[in-house]
Design an enzyme around this catalytic site. Sequence first.
Site, PDB file in Angstrom:
ATOM      1  N   HIS A  34      54.890  82.103  17.058  1.00  0.00           N
ATOM      2  CA  HIS A  34      55.397  81.002  17.888  1.00  0.00           C
ATOM      3  C   HIS A  34      55.050  81.275  19.346  1.00  0.00           C
ATOM      4  O   HIS A  34      54.762  82.403  19.728  1.00  0.00           O
ATOM      5  CB  HIS A  34      56.935  80.949  17.839  1.00  0.00           C
ATOM      6  CG  HIS A  34      57.541  80.840  16.495  1.00  0.00           C
ATOM      7  ND1 HIS A  34      58.032  79.662  15.987  1.00  0.00           N
ATOM      8  CD2 HIS A  34      57.790  81.777  15.545  1.00  0.00           C
ATOM      9  CE1 HIS A  34      58.562  79.861  14.792  1.00  0.00           C
ATOM     10  NE2 HIS A  34      58.425  81.142  14.493  1.00  0.00           N
ATOM     11  N   GLU A 116      57.909  85.583  18.329  1.00  0.00           N
ATOM     12  CA  GLU A 116      57.777  84.668  19.460  1.00  0.00           C
ATOM     13  C   GLU A 116      57.008  85.366  20.572  1.00  0.00           C
ATOM     14  O   GLU A 116      57.342  86.485  20.956  1.00  0.00           O
ATOM     15  CB  GLU A 116      59.156  84.283  20.015  1.00  0.00           C
ATOM     16  CG  GLU A 116      60.075  83.603  19.019  1.00  0.00           C
ATOM     17  CD  GLU A 116      59.939  82.079  19.014  1.00  0.00           C
ATOM     18  OE1 GLU A 116      59.102  81.549  19.784  1.00  0.00           O
ATOM     19  OE2 GLU A 116      60.668  81.443  18.226  1.00  0.00           O
ATOM     20  N   ASP A 165      53.255  74.941  18.375  1.00  0.00           N
ATOM     21  CA  ASP A 165      53.032  76.336  18.776  1.00  0.00           C
ATOM     22  C   ASP A 165      52.453  77.166  17.621  1.00  0.00           C
ATOM     23  O   ASP A 165      52.677  76.810  16.457  1.00  0.00           O
ATOM     24  CB  ASP A 165      54.343  76.947  19.310  1.00  0.00           C
ATOM     25  CG  ASP A 165      55.461  77.012  18.283  1.00  0.00           C
ATOM     26  OD1 ASP A 165      55.739  75.986  17.641  1.00  0.00           O
ATOM     27  OD2 ASP A 165      56.041  78.100  18.102  1.00  0.00           O
TER      28      ASP A 165
HETATM   29 ZN   LIG Z   1      57.902  77.815  17.015  1.00  0.00          ZN
END
Ligand SMILES: [Zn+2]
Length: 176
Positions: A34, A116, A165
């Site tokens: 992400h 992330e 993303d």
């Molecule tokens: Zn995401």
Amino acid sequence: MINKNGWLTEAEIIPSSNFDQRPENTEVKLIVIHNISLPPENFESENIKKLFTNQLDFDSHEYFKEIKDLKVSSHFLLDRRGKIFQFVSVFERAWHAGISTFNNEENCNDFSLGIELIGSDTTKFSKDQYDSLKWLINTLKSFFPEIKSSNVVGHSDIAPGRKTDPGPFFDWTKIS
Ligand SMILES: [Zn+2]
């Protein structure tokens, strides 16, 4: 190294309560990448850490009203220098994927790990982030042999139309 409780010894640990158990007998076989910035295009980590630990003051910025009371988490967060933070044990289910499908299997949170990267759909990621991400993916692959190279995907791959993303600036060749 992943310890017996599912925490990466090289990460700074910031435990989140935003997790629950994976369904019984679930093999971890997917990594979801992400990007995140809070508010958008702000590349500091403080607000993200607060969001993942339910400490973000949603009144402190106009944008936060749009995500008010959102309860989310990710296993890992990589800041712009490639430093790794971990919020949820790899054995537990973090809340990063949302409605999602991978190879006809729904609810990717059940069988995936979320990573992330601080960044956005409009900006290049840093070399430190790619170096750190590559190392992390290899570490996770050795720990969970079901994670094949084809099982490292972007959020947009498992939630097309809903998520964009890690975005057009994420260079997949740098982690292969
Ligand atoms: Zn995401």
